[in-house]
Design an enzyme around this catalytic site. Structure first.
Site, PDB file in Angstrom:
ATOM      1  N   PRO A 141      17.870  25.668   9.254  1.00  0.00           N
ATOM      2  CA  PRO A 141      18.852  26.322   8.420  1.00  0.00           C
ATOM      3  C   PRO A 141      20.256  26.085   8.335  1.00  0.00           C
ATOM      4  CG  PRO A 141      17.581  27.903   9.596  1.00  0.00           C
ATOM      5  CD  PRO A 141      17.407  26.594  10.157  1.00  0.00           C
ATOM      6  N   GLU A 142      20.856  25.976   7.186  1.00  0.00           N
ATOM      7  CA  GLU A 142      22.093  25.634   7.113  1.00  0.00           C
ATOM      8  C   GLU A 142      23.078  26.771   7.019  1.00  0.00           C
ATOM      9  OE1 GLU A 142      23.325  22.263   4.618  1.00  0.00           O
ATOM     10  OE2 GLU A 142      21.292  21.481   4.330  1.00  0.00           O
ATOM     11  N   LYS A 147      26.129  27.458  12.620  1.00  0.00           N
ATOM     12  CA  LYS A 147      24.653  27.778  12.493  1.00  0.00           C
ATOM     13  C   LYS A 147      24.507  29.008  13.575  1.00  0.00           C
ATOM     14  CE  LYS A 147      23.567  23.312  10.476  1.00  0.00           C
ATOM     15  NZ  LYS A 147      22.483  21.824  10.424  1.00  0.00           N
ATOM     16  N   ARG A 182      34.119  24.888  20.524  1.00  0.00           N
ATOM     17  CA  ARG A 182      33.440  23.506  20.272  1.00  0.00           C
ATOM     18  C   ARG A 182      32.927  23.279  18.945  1.00  0.00           C
ATOM     19  NH1 ARG A 182      28.698  26.030  23.394  1.00  0.00           N
ATOM     20  NH2 ARG A 182      26.897  26.290  22.069  1.00  0.00           N
ATOM     21  N   ASN A 192      21.965  18.731   5.929  1.00  0.00           N
ATOM     22  CA  ASN A 192      21.656  17.772   5.381  1.00  0.00           C
ATOM     23  C   ASN A 192      21.796  17.855   3.858  1.00  0.00           C
ATOM     24  OD1 ASN A 192      21.029  14.970   5.365  1.00  0.00           O
ATOM     25  ND2 ASN A 192      18.865  15.217   5.669  1.00  0.00           N
ATOM     26  N   ARG A 225      18.947  11.314  10.577  1.00  0.00           N
ATOM     27  CA  ARG A 225      18.632  12.105   9.617  1.00  0.00           C
ATOM     28  C   ARG A 225      18.578  11.259   8.166  1.00  0.00           C
ATOM     29  NH1 ARG A 225      19.732  17.358  10.653  1.00  0.00           N
ATOM     30  NH2 ARG A 225      18.395  17.914   8.665  1.00  0.00           N
TER      31      ARG A 225
END
Length: 277
Positions: free
Chosen positions: A2-3, A52, A126, A167, A263
């Site tokens: 999931p984005e 995410k 991070r 993506n 990807r």
């Protein structure tokens, strides 16, 4: 995976159903049994997302930190009329949360753990700025982009540079900017980066609102162009993502695909021309 808009939507969904209410926690699968027992019967304070990563807050500066990974999914439900218990367990449920006649089940996450303030802060530290967070500073991402020789398409997927972009948003934001995805980050202008950031803020906020990714402008919708709607499990209307070999909606050039950093990368070589070295 999931984005970021999906995780922010999940934060909103949990806040709406459980924030400020006492919740019952269990781990039918057993892998989160100790954590569920520790917070069972507490009031869920709130929920937030960064990229995410989802954080469900409980008293005493404790959070359930969830990263869905590739297979994780939440399912929400409500008690049936006249029934005083949640719906049946379906599949392997890591975490069940039950509130005031509503419930959620978490299956298959990459991570589900209780974290302290220090541990939560370390996760935020991070990650790059998230276009959906009010505290995000796009200059932090720009500072990393402008120092890198990596392709801009690779940098946009690096969660240390920019959190939450996956993506689909990567491919679509670069297309909408008319930017060659192979262009080194350090050669992208600040004005172009600012435009990409502003576009992502708008597109991803709309993704939260409608719970899917739509990136085409009004003049390129199926209704405006007299074309068939997109048929894909992704669901939204897009310019290049998963449109390999199909004509570009603007110039009719075939959309291309290649692998970049593990990807699939989608782009239109005409609308996103190479930049002179």
């Amino acid at each position: 995976m999931p984005e970021g808009h999906t995780i922010h939507r999940l934060a909103d969904d949990h806040a709406e159903r459980f924030a400020g209410r006492t919740v019952e926690l269990s781990s039918p699968q057993g892998r989160f049994a100790d954590g569920a027992k520790l917070l069972d019967g507490e009031v869920m304070v709130g929920a937030e997302a960064h990229g995410k990563h989802l954080f469900l807050e409980f008293p005493g500066e404790r959070w359930i930190h969830v990263h869905l990974g590739l297979a994780g999914i939440f399912r929400f439900g409500a008690f049936a009329d006249g029934v005083d218990e949640p719906g049946p367990i379906e599949g392997v449920v890591r975490l069940r949360m039950v509130g005031d006649r509503v419930w959620s089940d978490l299956r298959g996450p990459n991570q589900c753990r209780i974290v302290t303030r220090t541990e939560k802060d370390a996760v935020h530290a991070r990650l790059g700025p998230d276009p959906l967070r009010a505290d995000a500073d796009p200059a932090e991402a720009w500072a990393r982009i402008t120092k890198s020789t990596k392709p801009i398409a690779e940098l946009l997927m690096d969660q240390k540079v920019l959190a939450g972009v996956g993506n689909v948003y990567r491919a679509e934001a670069l297309f909408r900017a008319g930017l060659d995805p192979h262009q080194p980050g350090r050669t992208v202008t600040r004005a172009t980066w600012d435009d990409i950031w502003d576009d992502l803020v708008e597109l991803m906020a709309e993704g939260v609102r409608v719970n899917r990714i739509d990136t085409v402008r009004p003049e390129h919708t199926p209704e405006a162009m007299g074309r068939e709607p997109r048929k894909d499990d992704h669901g939204g209307e897009v310019y290049v993502y998963r449109r390999t070999g199909m004509p570009c909606l603007i110039c009719d050039t075939e959309v291309r695909i290649e692998e970049l950093a593990g990807r699939n990368l989608f782009w239109c070589p005409t609308c996103q021309p190479k930049t002179a070295a």
